[in-house]
Design an enzyme around this catalytic site. Structure first.
Site, PDB file in Angstrom:
ATOM      1  N   LYS A   1      28.847  23.381 -84.921  1.00 42.44           N
ATOM      2  CA  LYS A   1      28.460  24.267 -83.919  1.00 42.44           C
ATOM      3  C   LYS A   1      28.640  23.733 -82.580  1.00 42.44           C
ATOM      4  CE  LYS A   1      27.174  27.767 -86.129  1.00 42.44           C
ATOM      5  NZ  LYS A   1      28.127  29.000 -86.470  1.00 42.44           N
TER       6      LYS A   1
ATOM      7  N   LYS B   1      31.143  38.945 -91.911  1.00 36.54           N
ATOM      8  CA  LYS B   1      29.733  38.900 -92.085  1.00 36.54           C
ATOM      9  C   LYS B   1      29.410  40.501 -92.578  1.00 36.54           C
ATOM     10  CE  LYS B   1      28.170  35.256 -89.268  1.00 36.54           C
ATOM     11  NZ  LYS B   1      29.266  34.824 -88.383  1.00 36.54           N
TER      12      LYS B   1
HETATM   13 MG    MG Z   1      31.192  32.020 -86.430  1.00 36.81          MG
END
Ligand code: MG
Length: 337
Positions: free
Chosen positions: A135, A235
């Site tokens: 991240k 997703k």
């Molecule tokens: Mg992502």
């Protein structure tokens, strides 16, 4: 995170289950209480429909509630679970059949000090993971140090994705991609908009992933036509459930685009759903997937996939193969019908 488990009951005595867990309220246009509010809005309009007729069900959901794909996702997924139970087949068979023996998982590493992130990656590597998602999207100076520190401790065969989650300006992103241009890393969703991110893609030769902006088949088609990515992050709740995710998965396979197959967040039932879609995707196009139930601390269903050596397998039982643990979940917070 606050997760919603949905049970869709039928007059045949079969019940299907699904789960939707937005990543807080600031990640996508979705929030946990919005799942429940949306179900109250749309649920009464679906009573009496055939849960095994998934395309008419999806068309009706889109007709009676504009947008809000994450609200429709758990209804659609619970109906896939019902279809599998009616057919006495696992959802993997309904999604096209097993295309790989198991699914390779990635591990996400939150933004911290570069050395802490590198140590965590080393620990996850020892657990069997070979794919890592760092991240980033913070201060570009810090991010450059983070990416270098983490790539350094990996083997050449390991995959490192640097996911900015829309956090960089175009200038930040340009600095980072130039500073790590000599490294074997992927860049994911550098900037907030599709246009900004595509501008960054044009400035780098690093493999490039889009996630947040690819929120449906239209954006996927646009991205394919405009060479906007090498890989997408698919997703399931972002795009409205398994029916639409399968459509996008099949379009990606037809166009030779690998996918990270996952969801925003979740527990055992989300993980079971991801495993079914991922294991029915050829390995070449299944870039990675996520076992969210190993990030959480509470088991909410029996029968969910469990990670073994950085991999997982979908259930072979009918439907999604999971049974909610009612002693953990407690009484329903709402009943529609
Ligand atoms: Mg992502």
């Amino acid at each position: 995170f606050d997760s919603t488990v949905v049970a869709v009951e039928t007059d045949a005595g079969i019940t299907g289950y699904a789960e939707c867990c937005p990543l807080g309220s600031a990640y996508l246009p979705a929030y946990a209480k919005g799942v429940r509010a949306g179900l109250e809005e749309i649920g009464p309009k679906l009573i009496g429909m055939d849960p095994t007729a998934l395309l008419p069900l999806n068309a009706h959901m889109d007709a009676v509630l504009r947008g809000h794909p994450y609200v429709k996702a758990p209804i659609d997924i619970a109906c896939w679970d019902i279809l599998g139970k009616v057919a006495n087949l696992p959802v993997t068979t309904l999604l096209g059949g097993l295309a790989q023996p198991d699914v390779k998982l990635y591990r996400a590493i939150s933004q911290e000090d570069a050395n802490v992130m590198a140590q965590k990656i080393a620990g996850y590597r020892a657990e069997g993971y070979t794919k890592f998602q760092l991240k980033v999207g913070g201060d570009p100076n810090d991010d450059i140090v983070r990416i270098r520190a983490c790539r350094e401790i990996l083997e050449p065969t390991d995959i490192l994705v640097c996911d900015a989650n829309t956090g960089w300006t175009m200038a930040d992103a340009a600095r980072v991609v130039n500073a790590v241009a000599d490294l074997d890393v992927y860049i994911e969703q550098p900037c907030m908009t599709y246009e900004e991110s595509v501008s960054v893609r044009a400035r780098t030769s690093l493999p490039f992933v889009l996630d947040e902006n690819i929120d449906g088949v239209s954006m996927l088609q646009r991205g394919l036509a405009e060479d906007a990515f090498d890989v997408i992050n698919l997703k399931i709740s972002k795009v409205g459930g398994l029916t639409k995710a399968k459509q996008m998965r099949d379009l990606c396979v037809a166009n030779h685009i690998p996918m990270t197959i996952e969801d925003t967040w979740g527990g055992d039932i989300v993980t079971a759903t991801i495993a079914a879609l991922a294991q029915t995707t050829p390995e070449k196009f299944c870039f990675s997937a996520t076992d969210f139930n190993s990030y959480g601390t509470v088991d909410i269903a029996d029968g969910a996939p469990k990670r073994v050596n950085g991999r997982m397998k979908a259930s072979t039982a009918p439907g999604l193969g999971i049974t909610p643990k009612w002693d953990v979940l407690g009484e329903p917070v709402g009943v529609i019908g």
